[in-house]
Write an enzyme that holds these catalytic residues in place. Sequence first.
Site, short mmCIF file in Angstrom:
data_model
loop_
_atom_site.label_atom_id
_atom_site.label_comp_id
_atom_site.label_asym_id
_atom_site.label_seq_id
_atom_site.Cartn_x
_atom_site.Cartn_y
_atom_site.Cartn_z
N ASP A 157 -4.15 -21.78 35.93
CA ASP A 157 -3.49 -22.86 35.07
C ASP A 157 -4.10 -23.99 35.48
OD1 ASP A 157 -2.03 -25.25 33.92
OD2 ASP A 157 -0.12 -23.99 33.78
N LYS A 164 -1.27 -32.02 27.19
CA LYS A 164 -1.22 -33.10 28.48
C LYS A 164 -2.60 -33.76 28.40
CE LYS A 164 2.70 -31.28 29.62
NZ LYS A 164 2.89 -30.03 28.94
N ARG A 188 -3.84 -17.23 10.29
CA ARG A 188 -3.29 -16.77 11.55
C ARG A 188 -4.45 -16.10 12.48
NH1 ARG A 188 -1.59 -11.71 11.81
NH2 ARG A 188 -0.44 -11.82 9.69
N TYR A 193 5.24 -24.83 37.25
CA TYR A 193 5.83 -25.59 36.24
C TYR A 193 7.34 -24.62 35.91
CZ TYR A 193 7.04 -26.99 31.61
OH TYR A 193 7.36 -27.47 30.41
#
Length: 377
Positions: A170, A195, A46, A98
């Site tokens: 973004d 994406k 982690r 978005y």
Amino acid sequence: MKKKTKMVHGGITGDERTGAVSVPIYQVSTYKQEAAGKHTGYEYSRTGNPTRHALETVIAELENGKAGFAFGSGMAAITSVMMLMNTGDHVVMTDDVYGGSYRLTTKVLNRFNLDHTFVDTSDSEKVKAAIKPNTKALFIETPTNPLLKVTDLKQMSEIAKENNLLLIVDNTFATPYWQTPLDLGADIVVHSATKYIGGHSDVVSGLVAVNSEKIAEDLHFIQNSVGGVLGPQDSWLLMRGIKTLGLRMEAIEKNTHTLVAFLENHPQVETIYYPGRPDHKGHDIAKQQATGFGGMISFDVGSGEKADQVLSRVKYFTLAESLGAVESLISIPAKMTHASIPWERRQELGITDGLIRLSVGIEDSEDLIEDLKQAME
């Protein structure tokens, strides 16, 4: 190194111990320590994993940043970045954002008294007017999803610096191949790497690059504390995708220009949104701050009924959410990616029921045109 070379040779490549050309997948949760607290740099996955670290190194290099971070999704990345704020802080955000980012801001982060104002960030005066005494950040999406609005990042950087704000960008639609916001004054860049960066519809992930050691230290603390990290196999898939990102983006953009030319001459198309069109608002700014216009097109056919008919008839365009893959995708934002935004708000923004969004892939452009042609007739 030029960008294409950096995508192949940037970051950590191969494995010195074995000579493997590809970074190994370290499918491991914990690491043997020589003594209590004395380890090789890895203690628990982690906190850090060699495969994830290789990916984080290359995204930092591609964005010309100080450090990179990999998360389990684009929304996990954005959430972690927003956790740099404190209760009572205020963020100015792009209005045409978005749907997932809108939902996170209005339905989750507001519970922690993180205030927000949505404005058209392509208008600098509106941005300045929205800044409050407790404003801590500007969150910019450019080009936006789905109307492809363009925000002047250098202008936003000047506003951010004048008001001591973080500038968060973004960069999902543009990718680091076409646009590097940190070079234009941004502090933090986020990607839904699901994406274009992944590019093959086979991984869900989010990436962040930052421009300072202090932000890197703070964000790593949040990443480790929250634990929304990307696993080693998905990290490896992203590194594989990055190697061909430049080639894919060039092929996608070439196809996109061909499809835009077709749509411009089709009688059923009422409006086209694409930054590469000279009459697109923000075209000149996009040309200045990016080296390409991307592979996203939105166009309006006038009604939800007509849009549904087109989607029901296409053969090569896959009806699916997401974008940026080698295969071409088609969707109706009002019913899919932006359904979480209230109807009234969608109408204000111009996200109509007849708006169709295309994510152009790398197929032969003639086949894509024939597909749209038969679907729209």
